[in-house]
Design a protein around this motif. Structure first.
Motif, PDB file in Angstrom:
ATOM      1  N   GLU A 126      46.037  44.468  36.053  1.00 43.10           N
ATOM      2  CA  GLU A 126      46.779  43.261  35.634  1.00 43.10           C
ATOM      3  C   GLU A 126      48.241  43.480  36.007  1.00 43.10           C
ATOM      4  O   GLU A 126      48.867  44.453  35.586  1.00 43.10           O
ATOM      5  CB  GLU A 126      46.616  43.051  34.130  1.00 43.10           C
ATOM      6  CG  GLU A 126      46.954  41.634  33.683  1.00 43.10           C
ATOM      7  CD  GLU A 126      48.436  41.320  33.722  1.00 43.10           C
ATOM      8  OE1 GLU A 126      48.830  40.438  34.528  1.00 43.10           O
ATOM      9  OE2 GLU A 126      49.189  41.961  32.975  1.00 43.10           O
ATOM     10  N   ARG A 132      45.666  32.956  37.332  1.00 36.36           N
ATOM     11  CA  ARG A 132      45.820  33.530  35.997  1.00 36.36           C
ATOM     12  C   ARG A 132      44.507  33.391  35.242  1.00 36.36           C
ATOM     13  O   ARG A 132      43.886  32.325  35.235  1.00 36.36           O
ATOM     14  CB  ARG A 132      46.946  32.840  35.244  1.00 36.36           C
ATOM     15  CG  ARG A 132      47.389  33.547  33.953  1.00 36.36           C
ATOM     16  CD  ARG A 132      48.655  32.903  33.404  1.00 36.36           C
ATOM     17  NE  ARG A 132      49.190  33.661  32.269  1.00 36.36           N
ATOM     18  CZ  ARG A 132      48.881  33.434  30.992  1.00 36.36           C
ATOM     19  NH1 ARG A 132      48.039  32.447  30.677  1.00 36.36           N
ATOM     20  NH2 ARG A 132      49.408  34.172  30.033  1.00 36.36           N
ATOM     21  N   THR A 189      41.726  35.359  31.980  1.00 38.01           N
ATOM     22  CA  THR A 189      41.472  36.325  30.906  1.00 38.01           C
ATOM     23  C   THR A 189      40.179  37.052  31.229  1.00 38.01           C
ATOM     24  O   THR A 189      39.142  36.413  31.473  1.00 38.01           O
ATOM     25  CB  THR A 189      41.373  35.637  29.548  1.00 38.01           C
ATOM     26  OG1 THR A 189      42.620  35.002  29.241  1.00 38.01           O
ATOM     27  CG2 THR A 189      41.046  36.642  28.448  1.00 38.01           C
ATOM     28  N   THR A 193      44.871  39.151  29.604  1.00 35.31           N
ATOM     29  CA  THR A 193      45.225  37.898  30.276  1.00 35.31           C
ATOM     30  C   THR A 193      46.344  38.146  31.265  1.00 35.31           C
ATOM     31  O   THR A 193      47.325  38.835  30.957  1.00 35.31           O
ATOM     32  CB  THR A 193      45.662  36.839  29.246  1.00 35.31           C
ATOM     33  OG1 THR A 193      44.578  36.568  28.353  1.00 35.31           O
ATOM     34  CG2 THR A 193      46.069  35.540  29.949  1.00 35.31           C
ATOM     35  N   GLY A 194      46.210  37.574  32.443  1.00 28.01           N
ATOM     36  CA  GLY A 194      47.252  37.698  33.465  1.00 28.01           C
ATOM     37  C   GLY A 194      46.682  37.511  34.846  1.00 28.01           C
ATOM     38  O   GLY A 194      45.705  36.772  35.052  1.00 28.01           O
ATOM     39  N   TRP A 195      47.303  38.172  35.797  1.00 33.37           N
ATOM     40  CA  TRP A 195      46.858  38.145  37.186  1.00 33.37           C
ATOM     41  C   TRP A 195      46.320  39.524  37.553  1.00 33.37           C
ATOM     42  O   TRP A 195      46.935  40.550  37.210  1.00 33.37           O
ATOM     43  CB  TRP A 195      48.019  37.781  38.106  1.00 33.37           C
ATOM     44  CG  TRP A 195      48.444  36.355  38.043  1.00 33.37           C
ATOM     45  CD1 TRP A 195      48.057  35.349  38.887  1.00 33.37           C
ATOM     46  CD2 TRP A 195      49.375  35.745  37.131  1.00 33.37           C
ATOM     47  NE1 TRP A 195      48.676  34.164  38.545  1.00 33.37           N
ATOM     48  CE2 TRP A 195      49.490  34.377  37.468  1.00 33.37           C
ATOM     49  CE3 TRP A 195      50.103  36.242  36.048  1.00 33.37           C
ATOM     50  CZ2 TRP A 195      50.308  33.505  36.779  1.00 33.37           C
ATOM     51  CZ3 TRP A 195      50.918  35.365  35.343  1.00 33.37           C
ATOM     52  CH2 TRP A 195      51.022  34.004  35.710  1.00 33.37           C
ATOM     53  N   PHE A 196      45.220  39.565  38.293  1.00 31.80           N
ATOM     54  CA  PHE A 196      44.508  40.815  38.535  1.00 31.80           C
ATOM     55  C   PHE A 196      44.398  41.106  40.030  1.00 31.80           C
ATOM     56  O   PHE A 196      44.093  40.212  40.823  1.00 31.80           O
ATOM     57  CB  PHE A 196      43.116  40.757  37.906  1.00 31.80           C
ATOM     58  CG  PHE A 196      43.136  40.596  36.416  1.00 31.80           C
ATOM     59  CD1 PHE A 196      43.027  41.705  35.585  1.00 31.80           C
ATOM     60  CD2 PHE A 196      43.286  39.343  35.830  1.00 31.80           C
ATOM     61  CE1 PHE A 196      43.061  41.557  34.204  1.00 31.80           C
ATOM     62  CE2 PHE A 196      43.313  39.191  34.455  1.00 31.80           C
ATOM     63  CZ  PHE A 196      43.203  40.304  33.627  1.00 31.80           C
TER      64      PHE A 196
END
Length: 362
Positions: free
Chosen positions: A87, A104, A106, A115-118
């Motif tokens: 993340e 974005r 979860t 939660t975020g960007w992976f």
């Protein structure tokens, strides 16, 4: 040598990059007894540059690190890159890229919602459009001067940098069970990069156990079992085991670890516990117990800031607003750990680590 070290360090801290290595130790072996402890540039020189960037790794090399440490995660196209986590909202400017707003999400990583960007939702070429930033700006505000400048490096780029300067690499596989579950296993591309580049000076580390056992059958490079102060390896949790890292540091647990690994990388509190106030207690027998099993002991993480040190190694006026990030007696703390026989230390400030090790070896 001291004047040379001071000159090079000054150049690095002024923002330049250098092509010199000051001090090197012998190649990694399964048993380092009788050799000088190693200095591992933790995520590079993360006390001075945003972590896991080529700027940080270059600084660590100039400061005398024996090894540089990339944490490894995978892109969607199965390329390994250096990030503390998969993340990346806290370590890049991804949130400022409207073209990636819909990425974005979860996800459940190691049993926890995140939660975020992976990274696994981006190709390498897409990740290369992002820029890195300081992960803990309140603790290290000076590092924010480099925000927005460096790219996310690939593992291959880190390896080639290390080879150019004659230092080792110390990669960590992050969340291997999770990446296996989404079809992006970390071990194959890791070994591919190391083998194609004929890397001989390296350790491979993991907080999990199953992937280290898998790697043991596929490489002769030293393997390090990472051990936190609490909790359990996630592969054990996923398998329904009730065993924890506490079981791993018993004499019987260490005997089991010695069957597949060459050393352990442990939270400093496993070696010197602290009480409720943060003050140090009597050392444990872990270093001696591990050495009896011919396991090296590397500790993490040696950080300069008061807030990151045991209470009895903090310095300055606690009432000062900058006291938490002021430099404490980090050299005294590392010296204490070296007195207890550790074989290496992960240091956010490799120059400090090199100075302490060099003084003890003089």
């Amino acid at each position: 040598m001291r004047r040379l070290l001071a000159s090079v360090l000054a150049g690095v801290l002024a923002g330049g990059t250098v092509a010199v290595v000051l001090i090197q130790t012998p190649p990694a072996t399964a048993d380092r007894r009788g050799q000088a402890p190693i200095v591992i540039g933790h995520r590079g020189a993360s006390a001075h540059r945003p972590e896991h960037t080529l700027l940080s790794y270059e600084a660590a090399i100039a400061m005398g690190a024996d090894y540089i440490e990339p944490d490894l995660v995978s892109t969607r196209d199965h390329v390994l890159v250096a990030r503390h986590e998969n993340e990346i909202s806290g370590t890049t400017d991804v949130a400022a890229h409207p073209e990636f707003a819909d990425r974005r999400a979860t996800k459940t990583v190691d049993g926890r919602p995140v939660t975020g960007w992976f990274t696994e939702d981006f190709t390498l070429s897409e990740l290369k459009t992002l820029r890195a930033r300081e992960r803990v700006p309140d603790l290290r505000p000076d590092n924010t001067a480099f925000d927005g400048l460096p790219e996310i490096p690939t593992f291959e780029e880190v390896v080639r940098l290390a080879l150019r300067h004659g230092v080792g690499v110390y990669p960590e596989t992050k969340h291997p069970t999770y990446f296996d579950s989404i079809g992006l296993s970390l071990e194959e591309p890791l070994l591919d990069v190391l083998n194609r580049n004929r890397v001989r000076k390296a350790y491979i580390q993991s907080f999990e156990t199953a992937n280290l056992r898998e790697l043991r059958a596929r490489t002769r490079l030293p393997l390090i079992q990472l051990i936190t102060f609490g909790g359990a390896p996630y592969d054990w949790v996923a398998a329904g085991s009730t065993r924890t890292y506490d079981d791993m540091v018993t004499p019987e647990g260490l005997r089991e670890v010695a069957g597949y690994a060459n050393g352990i990388g442990v939270d400093t509190r496993r070696v010197v516990p602290v009480d409720a106030t943060g003050g140090t207690l009597e050392p444990t027998t872990l270093v001696a117990d591990a050495h009896r099993r011919r396991l090296d002991v590397h500790v993490w993480t040696i950080r300069n800031e008061n807030s990151q040190l045991p209470a009895d190694y903090r310095m300055g006026n606690p009432a000062s607003p900058v006291y938490p990030r002021a430099t404490g007696d980090v050299m005294g703390w590392l010296s204490r750990l070296l007195e207890l026989g550790i074989d290496g230390a992960f240091c956010d400030d490799p120059a400090m680590g090199r100075a302490v090790v060099a003084k003890r070896s003089a």
